[in-house]
Scaffold this motif. Structure first.
Motif, short mmCIF file in Angstrom:
data_model
loop_
_atom_site.label_atom_id
_atom_site.label_comp_id
_atom_site.label_asym_id
_atom_site.label_seq_id
_atom_site.Cartn_x
_atom_site.Cartn_y
_atom_site.Cartn_z
N MET A 1 0.91 -1.24 0.02
CA MET A 1 0.03 -0.01 -0.04
C MET A 1 0.94 1.14 -0.01
SD MET A 1 -3.10 -0.79 2.88
CE MET A 1 -3.97 0.39 1.84
N THR A 2 0.33 2.23 -0.66
CA THR A 2 1.38 3.60 -0.73
C THR A 2 0.78 4.21 0.61
OG1 THR A 2 -0.68 4.88 -1.59
CG2 THR A 2 0.91 3.48 -3.16
N SER A 3 1.73 5.28 0.96
CA SER A 3 1.51 6.13 2.14
C SER A 3 0.09 6.85 2.02
CB SER A 3 2.72 7.05 2.52
OG SER A 3 2.75 8.01 1.28
N ASP A 4 -0.25 7.14 0.84
CA ASP A 4 -1.49 8.04 0.76
C ASP A 4 -2.66 7.04 0.87
OD1 ASP A 4 -0.40 10.62 0.05
OD2 ASP A 4 -0.35 10.09 -2.08
N GLN A 5 -2.62 5.84 0.47
CA GLN A 5 -3.73 4.65 0.93
C GLN A 5 -3.79 4.64 2.42
OE1 GLN A 5 -2.21 1.92 -1.80
NE2 GLN A 5 -3.78 2.05 -3.41
N ILE A 6 -2.52 4.33 2.87
CA ILE A 6 -2.53 4.20 4.62
C ILE A 6 -3.31 5.41 5.11
CG2 ILE A 6 -0.95 4.09 6.59
CD1 ILE A 6 0.53 2.20 4.59
N LEU A 7 -2.83 6.80 4.70
CA LEU A 7 -3.32 7.81 5.19
C LEU A 7 -5.04 7.68 5.02
CD1 LEU A 7 -3.04 10.73 6.54
CD2 LEU A 7 -2.99 11.44 3.96
N ASP A 8 -5.61 7.60 4.01
CA ASP A 8 -6.80 7.53 3.62
C ASP A 8 -7.47 6.62 4.88
OD1 ASP A 8 -6.74 9.23 1.81
OD2 ASP A 8 -6.88 7.85 0.21
N ARG A 9 -6.90 5.53 5.11
CA ARG A 9 -7.73 4.30 5.91
C ARG A 9 -7.32 4.77 7.19
NH1 ARG A 9 -8.12 -0.89 3.69
NH2 ARG A 9 -8.51 -0.58 1.65
N ILE A 10 -6.25 5.65 7.56
CA ILE A 10 -6.15 6.14 8.86
C ILE A 10 -7.27 7.16 9.12
CG2 ILE A 10 -4.89 7.71 10.50
CD1 ILE A 10 -2.43 6.03 9.47
N LEU A 11 -7.50 8.06 8.16
CA LEU A 11 -8.66 9.00 8.36
C LEU A 11 -9.89 8.83 8.43
CD1 LEU A 11 -7.26 11.67 5.89
CD2 LEU A 11 -7.08 11.77 8.24
N SER A 31 10.67 15.79 5.86
CA SER A 31 11.14 15.06 6.98
C SER A 31 11.22 13.72 6.54
CB SER A 31 9.99 14.97 7.95
OG SER A 31 10.58 14.01 9.02
N ALA A 32 12.27 13.00 7.00
CA ALA A 32 12.59 11.56 6.36
C ALA A 32 11.83 10.51 7.58
CB ALA A 32 14.03 10.91 6.70
N MET A 33 11.17 11.11 8.49
CA MET A 33 10.65 9.99 9.40
C MET A 33 9.34 9.38 8.99
SD MET A 33 9.10 12.34 12.49
CE MET A 33 8.15 13.85 12.15
N ALA A 34 8.49 10.17 8.16
CA ALA A 34 7.33 9.71 7.26
C ALA A 34 6.96 10.56 6.29
CB ALA A 34 6.30 9.57 8.79
N ASP A 35 5.59 10.04 5.57
CA ASP A 35 5.41 10.80 4.54
C ASP A 35 4.03 12.00 5.01
OD1 ASP A 35 6.80 9.74 2.57
OD2 ASP A 35 5.60 8.20 2.17
N HIS A 36 3.45 11.29 6.09
CA HIS A 36 2.39 12.22 6.53
C HIS A 36 2.40 12.41 8.09
CE1 HIS A 36 0.62 12.26 2.61
NE2 HIS A 36 0.79 10.94 2.81
N MET A 37 1.73 13.21 8.79
CA MET A 37 1.62 13.35 9.96
C MET A 37 -0.02 13.60 10.29
SD MET A 37 2.82 16.10 13.11
CE MET A 37 4.65 15.35 12.82
N VAL A 38 -0.62 13.10 11.27
CA VAL A 38 -2.04 13.36 11.43
C VAL A 38 -2.08 13.79 13.11
CG1 VAL A 38 -4.41 12.46 11.76
CG2 VAL A 38 -2.66 11.61 9.79
#
Length: 121
Positions: A1-11, A31-38
């Motif tokens: 899964m892409t980070s955008d797909q994971i983000l959608d599931r998290i939201l 930042s190198a730690m992650a692609d997104h922060m929520v």
């Protein structure tokens, strides 16, 4: 899964569990730690813990990996690290004290959040 797909599931998970004031910050290139922060809030320590626990369970089912969780026992501020997306769930008073949005969001996006409109990130 892409980070955008994971983000959608998290939201979706946060929305299902009635998290409030959900803000997404794009960290790609910053930042190198992650692609997104929520960043989200729960109304009580119990709700914050429940949101984090359910999110971790859903991410494990989705990805087959157990995300790292910090702070679940106290319920003031829980960090869920899914590698691609870092999620912070706070009680409102604790969120106000630390002001992570102020630290990570670009100034123009932060002003739109304060005005009640969501940034297009």
């Amino acid at each position: 899964m892409t980070s955008d797909q994971i983000l959608d599931r998290i939201l979706s998970s946060l929305d299902d569990d009635k998290a409030e004031d959900i803000v997404t910050i794009d960290l790609r290139g910053r930042s190198a730690m992650a692609d997104h922060m929520v960043i989200a809030s729960g109304r009580s320590a119990r709700q914050v813990g429940a949101i984090a626990e359910k999110l971790a369970d859903r991410m494990k089912q989705l990805t087959g990996r157990t995300p790292r969780i910090e702070g679940k026992d106290t319920g003031d501020w829980v960090l869920i690290d899914t590698d691609d997306v870092i999620v912070h769930v706070f009680r409102p008073e604790v969120r106000e004290f630390y002001q992570l949005e102020k630290m990570w969001m670009p100034a123009d996006a932060l002003s739109r959040v304060r005005e009640g409109t969501r940034p297009a990130m």
